[in-house]
Design an enzyme around this catalytic site. Structure first.
Site, PDB file in Angstrom:
ATOM      1  N   GLN A   1       0.821  -1.226   0.000  1.00  0.00           N
ATOM      2  CA  GLN A   1       0.000   0.000   0.000  1.00  0.00           C
ATOM      3  C   GLN A   1       0.849   1.268   0.000  1.00  0.00           C
ATOM      4  O   GLN A   1       0.319   2.359  -0.212  1.00  0.00           O
ATOM      5  CB  GLN A   1      -0.914   0.015   1.235  1.00  0.00           C
ATOM      6  CG  GLN A   1      -2.006  -1.035   1.208  1.00  0.00           C
ATOM      7  CD  GLN A   1      -3.097  -0.756   0.177  1.00  0.00           C
ATOM      8  OE1 GLN A   1      -3.336   0.396  -0.208  1.00  0.00           O
ATOM      9  NE2 GLN A   1      -3.761  -1.795  -0.278  1.00  0.00           N
TER      10      GLN A   1
ATOM     11  N   SER B   1       3.303  -4.539  -5.194  1.00  0.00           N
ATOM     12  CA  SER B   1       2.370  -5.114  -6.167  1.00  0.00           C
ATOM     13  C   SER B   1       1.962  -4.071  -7.204  1.00  0.00           C
ATOM     14  O   SER B   1       1.590  -2.956  -6.848  1.00  0.00           O
ATOM     15  CB  SER B   1       1.133  -5.614  -5.421  1.00  0.00           C
ATOM     16  OG  SER B   1       0.142  -6.010  -6.345  1.00  0.00           O
ATOM     17  N   GLY B   2       2.004  -4.454  -8.476  1.00  0.00           N
ATOM     18  CA  GLY B   2       1.736  -3.521  -9.573  1.00  0.00           C
ATOM     19  C   GLY B   2       0.348  -2.917  -9.577  1.00  0.00           C
ATOM     20  O   GLY B   2       0.171  -1.737  -9.877  1.00  0.00           O
TER      21      GLY B   2
ATOM     22  N   CYS C   1     -10.867  -9.043   0.843  1.00  0.00           N
ATOM     23  CA  CYS C   1     -10.921 -10.449   1.255  1.00  0.00           C
ATOM     24  C   CYS C   1     -11.962 -10.657   2.328  1.00  0.00           C
ATOM     25  O   CYS C   1     -12.621 -11.681   2.371  1.00  0.00           O
ATOM     26  CB  CYS C   1      -9.574 -10.925   1.785  1.00  0.00           C
ATOM     27  SG  CYS C   1      -8.197  -9.973   1.200  1.00  0.00           S
TER      28      CYS C   1
HETATM   29  C1  LIG Z   1      -3.232  -6.003  -2.139  1.00  0.00           C
HETATM   30  C2  LIG Z   1      -2.329  -6.315  -1.034  1.00  0.00           C
HETATM   31  C3  LIG Z   1      -1.557  -7.485  -1.026  1.00  0.00           C
HETATM   32  C4  LIG Z   1      -1.699  -8.534  -2.087  1.00  0.00           C
HETATM   33  O1  LIG Z   1      -1.185  -8.130  -3.325  1.00  0.00           O
HETATM   34  P1  LIG Z   1      -1.605  -8.956  -4.621  1.00  0.00           P
HETATM   35  O2  LIG Z   1      -0.754  -8.395  -5.710  1.00  0.00           O
HETATM   36  O3  LIG Z   1      -3.053  -8.690  -4.836  1.00  0.00           O
HETATM   37  O4  LIG Z   1      -1.307 -10.388  -4.359  1.00  0.00           O
HETATM   38  C5  LIG Z   1      -0.690  -7.689   0.020  1.00  0.00           C
HETATM   39  N1  LIG Z   1      -0.564  -6.797   1.006  1.00  0.00           N
HETATM   40  C6  LIG Z   1      -1.273  -5.658   1.039  1.00  0.00           C
HETATM   41  C7  LIG Z   1      -1.056  -4.695   2.155  1.00  0.00           C
HETATM   42  C8  LIG Z   1      -2.188  -5.378   0.034  1.00  0.00           C
HETATM   43  O5  LIG Z   1      -2.892  -4.252   0.082  1.00  0.00           O
END
Ligand SMILES: *Cc1c(COP(=O)(O)O)cnc(C)c1O
Length: 397
Positions: free
Chosen positions: A181, A201-202, A326
């Site tokens: 985040q 994460s992209g 989730c």
């Molecule tokens: C979205 C998120 C993830 C997971 O990332 P993905 O690319 O969707 O697997 C992990 N940690 C945090 C804090 C997130 O917000």
């Protein structure tokens, strides 16, 4: 239906035009396998290494400290498991984390507990923050890893990562942070922040889904997670998602270049939302007001259910969330809000608005008009609210 107002950017973001443009050639012309020795393969290989250098630069890392993954979850799994197993080799079986991590971290830790590790989950209290002192006090001679997220995905609170990293460095304990985040939203500098391992994460910064990366500092061992070919310097097998990786690098560069301008704009919108929504009686902002992501608003409204709120907002064209993607869909209140000490009945009435630079002040106006209407509507048909109003129940917020 009128215009959609998308305020669920902590769940995922729309791809930026630059990210889409960067991706397009890889769907057609540049289809080579980077492991192939011919020109078509080597063109892809060059693009891969250039993307690695660009991602590294945004984090103040070296390119050979970056490993591409299928996303944030995989990066979290690999970093934590690797540090745990390498700790175990030295007889270390203790891990420190917090109670409000993402499930990619928490579920990995739960599994490690079943395998014999002992995990200390630090309390985050009402402000949604972990302190470096808590970490310092929890470190033991057998601590294999500290994993604390950079910024929380539900309440947006930004942890004192630099200080926590400092404590870990002094104690000689590897420090991992789930920065999914944070990266692209606030300044993240792996060196200055004393980070040994990091996940990103992209799709959380206008890049594509299904692609992410991890940073592992030189000298910190990183075990192979997916077995197979020799890709990613033997740490992660599988033909690389070149288009996704290049597109993610473009999105990250764009996010970092626009960060100060965007965050000033977002903070203004965030503050207006918090001020406006706080006028709703028996409402509460979750998490520290200042130490939070520029785009995050998380509020609870007593006497209502978050699900009802979301559905009615959706009917008005406003996409928001109640807790994380989730947990919405399940009836349990968010583990994050419970970790902040909120009673179950209050945690149920939560609303997360996560903005992006694509939102406008008009979106904020529309949200500020819609939410109080919907809260009032739901309260008018809530038996719990009726009891609160009659004084048969005491207000908790
Ligand atoms: C979205 C998120 C993830 C997971 O990332 P993905 O690319 O969707 O697997 C992990 N940690 C945090 C804090 C997130 O917000």
């Amino acid at each position: 239906m009128s215009k959609i107002i998308y305020a669920d950017n902590a769940a995922t973001t729309a791809m930026s035009d630059k990210a889409i443009e960067a991706l397009t050639p890889y769907l057609k012309e540049v289809y080579g396998n980077p492991s192939s020795l011919h020109t078509v393969g080597q063109t892809a290989k060059e693009a891969l290494e250039e993307a690695r250098a660009r991602v590294a630069k945004c984090l103040n890392a070296d390119p050979n400290e970056i490993y591409f993954t299928s996303g944030g979850s995989e990066a979290d799994n690999q970093c934590i498991r690797s540090a745990a197993v390498n700790g175990l080799r030295k007889g270390k079986k203790h891990i420190i984390s917090s109670a409000f991590e993402h499930h990619a971290v928490l579920h990995t830790l739960k599994k490690l507990e079943k395998e014999g590790f002992e995990v200390t989950y630090l309390d985050v209290y009402a402000d949604g923050l972990v302190t470096a002192k808590q970490v310092e006090e929890a470190i033991r001679p057998d601590t294999a890893l500290v994993t604390i997220m950079y910024a929380n995905n539900e309440v947006g609170t930004i942890q004192p990562v630099r200080e926590i990293g400092e404590v870990c460095k002094k104690a000689g304990v590897p420090f991992h942070t789930d920065a999914v985040q944070a990266v692209g939203h606030i300044a993240v500098d792996v060196k200055a922040d004393n980070i040994d391992m990091l996940s990103l994460s992209g799709h959380k910064f206008h890049g594509p889904k299904g692609v992410g990366a991890l940073y592992c500092k030189r000298g910190i061992p990183l075990n192979t997670f997916i077995e197979g070919g020799a890709q990613e310097r033997n740490r992660r097998a599988g033909t690389e998602n070149i288009g996704g990786i290049v597109s993610m690098a473009a999105a990250l560069e764009e996010a970092c270049a626009g960060m100060s301008e965007n965050s000033a704009k977002l903070i203004k919108m965030r503050e207006r939302l918090i001020d406006g929504l706080s006028k709703i009686p028996h409402s509460k902002l979750n998490g520290d007001r200042k130490k939070r992501l520029p785009a995050n608003v998380n509020m609870c409204f007593e006497g209502i259910e978050g699900e009802g709120l979301l559905l009615l907002l959706d009917a008005k064209g406003i996409c928001a969330s109640s807790g994380s993607a989730c947990t919405s869909g399940s009836l349990d209140p968010s583990h994050v809000l419970l970790a902040l000490g909120l009673p179950h009945e209050v945690a149920h009435g939560s609303l997360r608005l996560s903005l992006s630079a694509y939102n406008t002040e008009e979106d904020v106006d529309a949200i500020l008009k819609a939410v109080p209407e919907v809260v009032e509507y739901l309260r008018n048909m809530s038996p719990v609210w009726e009891e609160l109003e009659k004084g048969e129940r005491t207000h908790l917020i």
